[in-house]
Design a protein around this motif. Structure first.
Motif, short mmCIF file in Angstrom:
data_model
loop_
_atom_site.label_atom_id
_atom_site.label_comp_id
_atom_site.label_asym_id
_atom_site.label_seq_id
_atom_site.Cartn_x
_atom_site.Cartn_y
_atom_site.Cartn_z
N LEU A 36 -2.55 6.78 -0.85
CA LEU A 36 -2.67 5.40 -0.40
C LEU A 36 -2.97 4.48 -1.58
O LEU A 36 -2.34 3.44 -1.75
CB LEU A 36 -3.75 5.27 0.67
N MET A 40 -0.55 1.57 -2.88
CA MET A 40 -1.01 0.17 -2.88
C MET A 40 -0.86 -0.44 -4.28
O MET A 40 -0.43 -1.59 -4.41
CB MET A 40 -2.45 0.07 -2.39
N PRO A 51 -2.19 -8.66 3.36
CA PRO A 51 -2.33 -7.47 4.21
C PRO A 51 -1.08 -7.13 5.02
O PRO A 51 -0.71 -5.95 5.11
CB PRO A 51 -3.51 -7.83 5.12
N LEU A 54 1.49 -5.71 2.59
CA LEU A 54 1.09 -4.35 2.20
C LEU A 54 1.38 -3.36 3.31
O LEU A 54 1.93 -2.27 3.07
CB LEU A 54 -0.40 -4.31 1.87
N ALA A 55 1.04 -3.73 4.53
CA ALA A 55 1.26 -2.85 5.68
C ALA A 55 2.74 -2.55 5.85
O ALA A 55 3.13 -1.39 6.08
CB ALA A 55 0.69 -3.49 6.95
N LEU A 58 3.79 -0.13 3.10
CA LEU A 58 3.24 1.22 3.33
C LEU A 58 4.03 1.94 4.42
O LEU A 58 4.30 3.14 4.31
CB LEU A 58 1.76 1.13 3.71
N ALA A 65 -1.93 7.22 6.80
CA ALA A 65 -3.28 6.67 6.73
C ALA A 65 -4.27 7.83 6.61
O ALA A 65 -4.19 8.79 7.39
CB ALA A 65 -3.58 5.83 7.97
N TRP A 73 1.88 1.26 9.77
CA TRP A 73 0.84 0.37 9.27
C TRP A 73 0.95 -1.04 9.84
O TRP A 73 2.04 -1.57 10.01
CB TRP A 73 0.93 0.30 7.75
N LEU A 78 -4.66 -1.34 8.22
CA LEU A 78 -5.05 -1.30 6.81
C LEU A 78 -6.53 -1.64 6.65
O LEU A 78 -7.27 -0.93 5.97
CB LEU A 78 -4.18 -2.26 6.00
N GLU A 81 -8.63 1.26 8.08
CA GLU A 81 -8.60 2.45 7.22
C GLU A 81 -9.47 2.24 5.98
O GLU A 81 -10.24 3.12 5.61
CB GLU A 81 -7.16 2.77 6.80
#
Length: 100
Positions: A36, A40, A51, A54-55, A58, A65, A73, A78, A81
């Motif tokens: 992860l 990231m 966010p 990013l989700a 991912l 996760a 995600w 996010l 987690e």
């Protein structure tokens, strides 16, 4: 010099403790936590930093996760987690002290 400064200097010169790469961790990171983190950092490198973005990235990369095992995600997942990982690391530090 004052007593505080002497204590700081003495502590800085004391090399009897272990040479630890992650002194603030009570446990080692898991493979999924490292995956992860690596994902990231790669995503941040493309300029995505929000966010939701990013989700989405991912999810595209199929990153699992670490705590829930999910790979679908969302921004909320996010946040959940990261908070759960942080809480687990805090608990490990409280239990084991530093030096994973």
């Amino acid at each position: 010099m004052d007593a505080f400064r002497n204590q700081i200097l003495q502590g800085a010169q004391d090399t009897s403790g272990p040479d630890l790469g992650r002194q603030s961790c009570g446990r080692a990171f898991t493979d999924t936590e490292m995956a992860l983190a690596d994902a990231m950092m790669a995503i941040y490198g493309t300029g995505v930093s929000d966010p939701a973005g990013l989700a989405a990235e991912l999810t595209k990369k199929g990153i699992n996760a670490p705590m829930s095992g999910r790979s679908d995600w969302t921004a909320d997942l996010l946040a959940d987690e990261l908070a759960a990982i942080n809480a687990d690391l805090d608990a490990a530090y409280q239990e084991s002290g530093y030096g994973a």
